[in-house]
Write a protein that holds these residues in place. Sequence first.
Motif, short mmCIF file in Angstrom:
data_model
loop_
_atom_site.label_atom_id
_atom_site.label_comp_id
_atom_site.label_asym_id
_atom_site.label_seq_id
_atom_site.Cartn_x
_atom_site.Cartn_y
_atom_site.Cartn_z
N GLY A 680 39.50 55.04 48.17
CA GLY A 680 38.38 55.44 47.33
C GLY A 680 37.31 54.37 47.22
N ASP A 681 37.70 53.12 46.91
CA ASP A 681 36.70 52.08 46.69
C ASP A 681 37.41 50.73 46.80
OD1 ASP A 681 34.29 50.92 46.19
OD2 ASP A 681 34.12 51.55 44.10
N VAL A 682 36.60 49.67 46.94
CA VAL A 682 37.12 48.31 47.00
C VAL A 682 36.11 47.39 46.32
CG1 VAL A 682 36.11 47.89 49.28
CG2 VAL A 682 38.02 46.48 48.49
N HIS A 683 36.61 46.42 45.51
CA HIS A 683 35.72 45.50 44.80
C HIS A 683 36.39 44.15 44.61
CE1 HIS A 683 32.03 47.53 43.51
NE2 HIS A 683 32.75 48.63 43.44
N TYR A 684 35.62 43.07 44.87
CA TYR A 684 36.02 41.74 44.44
C TYR A 684 35.52 41.54 43.02
CZ TYR A 684 37.37 40.10 49.11
OH TYR A 684 38.01 39.91 50.31
N SER A 685 36.30 40.83 42.19
CA SER A 685 35.83 40.52 40.83
C SER A 685 34.79 39.41 40.89
CB SER A 685 37.01 40.10 39.95
OG SER A 685 37.54 38.86 40.40
N PRO A 686 33.85 39.36 39.92
CA PRO A 686 32.84 38.29 39.92
C PRO A 686 33.44 36.89 39.89
CG PRO A 686 32.21 40.06 38.43
CD PRO A 686 33.62 40.36 38.87
N SER A 687 34.62 36.75 39.26
CA SER A 687 35.24 35.43 39.18
C SER A 687 35.92 35.04 40.49
CB SER A 687 36.30 35.42 38.07
OG SER A 687 37.37 36.30 38.40
N GLY A 688 36.16 36.02 41.37
CA GLY A 688 36.85 35.76 42.62
C GLY A 688 38.35 35.74 42.50
N ASP A 689 38.90 36.05 41.30
CA ASP A 689 40.36 35.99 41.10
C ASP A 689 41.07 37.26 41.55
OD1 ASP A 689 40.07 33.50 39.97
OD2 ASP A 689 39.85 34.29 37.94
N TRP A 690 40.31 38.36 41.61
CA TRP A 690 40.95 39.65 41.86
C TRP A 690 40.18 40.45 42.91
CZ3 TRP A 690 45.59 40.06 39.76
CH2 TRP A 690 45.87 39.34 38.60
N MET A 691 40.94 41.36 43.51
CA MET A 691 40.33 42.38 44.34
C MET A 691 40.99 43.70 43.97
SD MET A 691 40.41 43.23 48.37
CE MET A 691 41.79 44.31 48.03
N ALA A 692 40.18 44.71 43.69
CA ALA A 692 40.70 46.02 43.33
C ALA A 692 40.54 46.96 44.51
CB ALA A 692 39.96 46.57 42.12
N ALA A 693 41.60 47.72 44.78
CA ALA A 693 41.57 48.72 45.86
C ALA A 693 42.22 49.99 45.35
CB ALA A 693 42.31 48.20 47.09
N SER A 694 41.75 51.12 45.86
CA SER A 694 42.30 52.39 45.39
C SER A 694 42.63 53.30 46.57
CB SER A 694 41.30 53.10 44.47
OG SER A 694 40.16 53.53 45.21
N ASP A 695 43.59 54.19 46.31
CA ASP A 695 44.02 55.19 47.28
C ASP A 695 44.42 56.40 46.47
OD1 ASP A 695 45.49 56.82 48.97
OD2 ASP A 695 47.21 55.48 49.04
N GLY A 696 43.61 57.47 46.52
CA GLY A 696 43.88 58.63 45.69
C GLY A 696 43.85 58.24 44.21
N PRO A 697 44.89 58.53 43.43
CA PRO A 697 44.90 58.15 42.01
C PRO A 697 45.46 56.75 41.75
CG PRO A 697 46.80 59.52 42.49
CD PRO A 697 46.02 59.42 43.78
N ARG A 698 45.84 56.03 42.82
CA ARG A 698 46.50 54.74 42.67
C ARG A 698 45.50 53.60 42.77
NH1 ARG A 698 49.48 58.26 45.39
NH2 ARG A 698 48.38 57.79 47.32
N VAL A 699 45.70 52.58 41.95
CA VAL A 699 44.83 51.41 41.95
C VAL A 699 45.71 50.16 42.06
CG1 VAL A 699 43.15 50.06 40.64
CG2 VAL A 699 43.09 52.57 40.55
N TRP A 700 45.32 49.26 42.97
CA TRP A 700 46.01 47.98 43.12
C TRP A 700 45.07 46.85 42.71
CZ3 TRP A 700 47.03 52.04 46.28
CH2 TRP A 700 48.36 52.33 46.58
N LEU A 701 45.59 45.93 41.93
CA LEU A 701 44.89 44.68 41.65
C LEU A 701 45.58 43.58 42.45
CD1 LEU A 701 44.01 44.55 37.85
CD2 LEU A 701 42.44 44.33 39.76
N LEU A 702 44.87 43.01 43.39
CA LEU A 702 45.45 42.02 44.29
C LEU A 702 44.70 40.71 44.14
CD1 LEU A 702 45.53 44.33 47.43
CD2 LEU A 702 47.44 43.87 45.90
N GLN A 703 45.41 39.62 44.39
CA GLN A 703 44.77 38.32 44.41
C GLN A 703 44.33 38.03 45.84
OE1 GLN A 703 47.88 35.84 42.78
NE2 GLN A 703 46.97 35.93 40.75
N PRO A 704 43.05 37.63 46.05
CA PRO A 704 42.56 37.41 47.42
C PRO A 704 43.45 36.50 48.25
CG PRO A 704 40.73 37.37 45.88
CD PRO A 704 41.99 37.46 45.05
N GLY A 705 44.13 35.55 47.61
CA GLY A 705 45.02 34.67 48.36
C GLY A 705 46.21 35.39 48.96
N GLN A 706 46.55 36.58 48.39
CA GLN A 706 47.68 37.35 48.91
C GLN A 706 47.36 38.01 50.24
OE1 GLN A 706 48.03 39.69 45.00
NE2 GLN A 706 50.07 39.84 45.89
N LEU A 707 46.07 38.24 50.53
CA LEU A 707 45.70 39.10 51.64
C LEU A 707 46.20 38.60 52.97
CD1 LEU A 707 42.07 40.03 50.55
CD2 LEU A 707 44.20 41.27 50.15
#
Length: 997
Positions: A680-707
Amino acid sequence: MAKIFVSYSRKDSKYARNLINSIKELKHDPWVDWEDIPPATNWMDQIESGIEKSDAFIFCISPDSVASEVCNVELSHAAKYNKRIIPIVLREVPAKDTNNIIRQLNWIFLREEDDLQSALGRLKDAVELDFVWLAEHNRLLEKTLDWHHGKTNSLLLRGSELHRVQKVVAEAKGKEPFLTPLQEKFLENSIQNERRTYFLGMIVGIVLTILAGLTVFALVQRNLAKFNEREATKQAAIASENALVALKNEREARKAQQEAEDQRQIAEEQRSIADDQRKVAEERARFALAQQSAARAQIYQSQPGELYTSTLLAINSWQTAPSSEAEEILRKNISLLPIPVKQTQRDGKINSLEFDRQGDMFVTGGADGNACVWKASDGEMQFCVTSSGAVNDAVFSPNGKLLVTGDMTGLVQIIRIEDQNVLATYKAGAIVWDVDIRKAGDQIAVTRDDGRITLLDTATGKRKYDLQASGRLKIASFSPDGRYIAVGSSIGAVTLWNLDDGKAVSSGRHKGEVLALVFSPDSKYLVTGGADSMAVAAKTIDGQEVYRLLHEDWVQDIAFNPDNSWFATVSNDRRIRLWDTADGDERLRMSQNSFVKQVKVSANGQWLATTGADKTVRVWNASTGTEMFQIPLKGEGTVVGFSADGTRLVEGDTTGELNVWDISVMPAPENYLQFPGLVGDVHYSPSGDWMAASDGPRVWLLQPGQLSTLTSRSLGRPTLEVNGNVMAMEFSPDSTWLGISTDTGNVTVYQIKNRSSQTFTTSGGDHEIAFTSDNTRLLVGQPGWSVDAWDLKTREQLVAFAGGQQEVMSFAVGPSMIALGLTDKVTILNDAGEKVQEIDSPGEHSLLMFSSDGSLLASSNSAGLVNLWKNTNGKFVFVDSIRKDAVYSMTFNPAGNRLAVGATNAVYLIDTATVDEVARIPHAGKVDGVSYSIGGQIMATASLKAIQFWDVTKIENVQADALIPTACSRLTANFSEAQWSNLFGSEPYRKLCEALP
């Protein structure tokens, strides 16, 4: 020698040159505009002068000359001065379409099918007929024109010259060329002037006689002196009166002169207007030619294997008259074409290609009987080993020190690469189709046409033992761990041996020939493809079939992803399919325009390359199925491969051409995340600590270092699930809140720190959302007329930001202002909701975006335009716009010098200083999300079922002034003269790319 003026159309230059050479051979002097017009002269004046001085006028008849305005002007000028006009037919034209001047004349036919000597004889007779009178006529015309332009009686004929001309004219009565009216007037004035001179002489003689008589009788006339004095006074008065008349005449003459000057100035102005109109016409013609080339380029762009032709046509269009159409074609082609590194021509088909374990050298086997080793970085050949027949296969040993080849005569050679010495040979006695070396490097498997696999000792080249299978054998392979060897036969049998215990598992898995066979990198699976249109997966531990995958035609090749998670199959049904290894579910499907013969996967698993009968190599994005490169080939593709570092792609075809390309111009994404559903969408947080990703009704909050550690489909449990499919997500400026909007009308705010969520509204369809710059309010775009503000702490609805009498279609929040997108306008509000500016802008503004510092505002509207405004002294001033149809997402990078625009099948990078596209990244389908990391180096894009992470510092940026050099860098040659002639007709040949052959 006669002076002959030749009138012709530029499109008949070739024929005209031949005619003029023939006239010179007849010992006559042709006048032609490419030889006889001096530089820096008035072109038409010189043409008219050439006609006036000529003895004869030849009009070359063709469809182009009878339609030419200039040719008809020349013909009319020749007729005006009664020039001897000789029509010569170069190309057939109906008489009714020709000028009345030549329609009734006798034509001389000098077409390609006519007899040249006969026609030249008639031309000679026509030119030399009564040459004396013709020369006299021209001399008389020159004197006539001198008198006509000079307007003085001193230029008229006199005395014996006049009598001689009268006699010649009388003798030539009824002969061509006839006297022109101007010549007749000249003769008439000369005769009248001669008569006046004669009578004046008589009068002077009489006066002299009278004066002499007066002298004799002076005394007698003395009495008349006073009378004469009175008469003199009277004559003086008359003279004074005549002087006044002369003064009046002088004034009238000056007036007439001024009028003439005025007329001359008017004529100059009209000539200037005509020149301007001519320039406009030439500009329009130039633009039309440019558009024609662009249209052809677009047609060739859609045809497989024609991107080089399309690019050259677009270059021609841009060089003729730059246009947005030509730029779009060039940019798309540039994005699909890698840089050619080396093109080498071999004698005959390239049969095999394999890289060494390090991936920086490769070997090819060919129908020319050679196995050649090449350097991947520059494509330079290192050495070749000659065999007694066509080399069907050639491979490196695992340690890279040996090369093994097998050929059509059954000869196997073991070569030491260091010094190219042949260490051992083995004669199989049958065609050797395939050779392979076990991981340990101790054994070589030789696949023979007689149904046997011979195992050789690598060190000595001696036969150790044979393995027997049913049918003719063409393919065999050791498993990556070296424990197994498998072979497929012409009758569909697949046999698998465990080399540790020597046991064989054999079953008839295919109903036709086995065409492809490959182990998974972890050696757990064996997948085969055959002429029965099936791909069959079996476990190597026991040979049991796991699943079979139906295709629509023969399965020609198979390749595994390095992490074992999926494999690709290619088929004569023109399809490329990606399958999950575990369960055989189809992940992706792509297609080419004809049979696909071979597939290879890059070392990082992100690209796969295919080639085949459509004479192209395609490189695909393994996560989305996006076509990243499309490379034209000379013949049908036979082999393809990647270097280990992924920067080089190598291909060989049926004509023997071997190509090396630099594909680093479009680097693979740094990583990608695959989802089971549409992203659905993807966004980095302004602080750079998080990245949000979605798939259907599901939302993941990931740390960019995890990628860097995450792999496809390894995301784990989602952070939260919402009611409905996610349509939009936004972080608050302080990165403490995540807002989520769904297609069911739900707007949810997730508090990141305490991992709690709350719903703000459930009404209507999907909503656009944003946080205010002070982090206290959530703005929700209502489907209708307003933008609602909600207090994040109290969850109370506050004052609405209304769009007046118009529906608010989009909005964006900057550091100190809010922008509302309406129909035909954008309204700027301050934080209090007060209107501070209204920007007129056509269309429905479906997307709005501020740069991070609020200095730039971008919009996308229904007219397909992306508009950019710059904040100047508190007011947004329009900068420029660029057309990018169907925009679904956009964002500025942190520096504000790039605007990323997510559209259908591409992400465009726009230079905000010039509002020009500088790069594009091919995608598949809609790009619903695009976001930059806090430093701006990484850009995340969401499309279909994947989120990809691109290092934008590695992506080539091409400004408009570098379009042509960049496009030329993607090509291997200019058009040949034959190709040019087919495309551009008689237009003079030119090289479009100076550095290319």
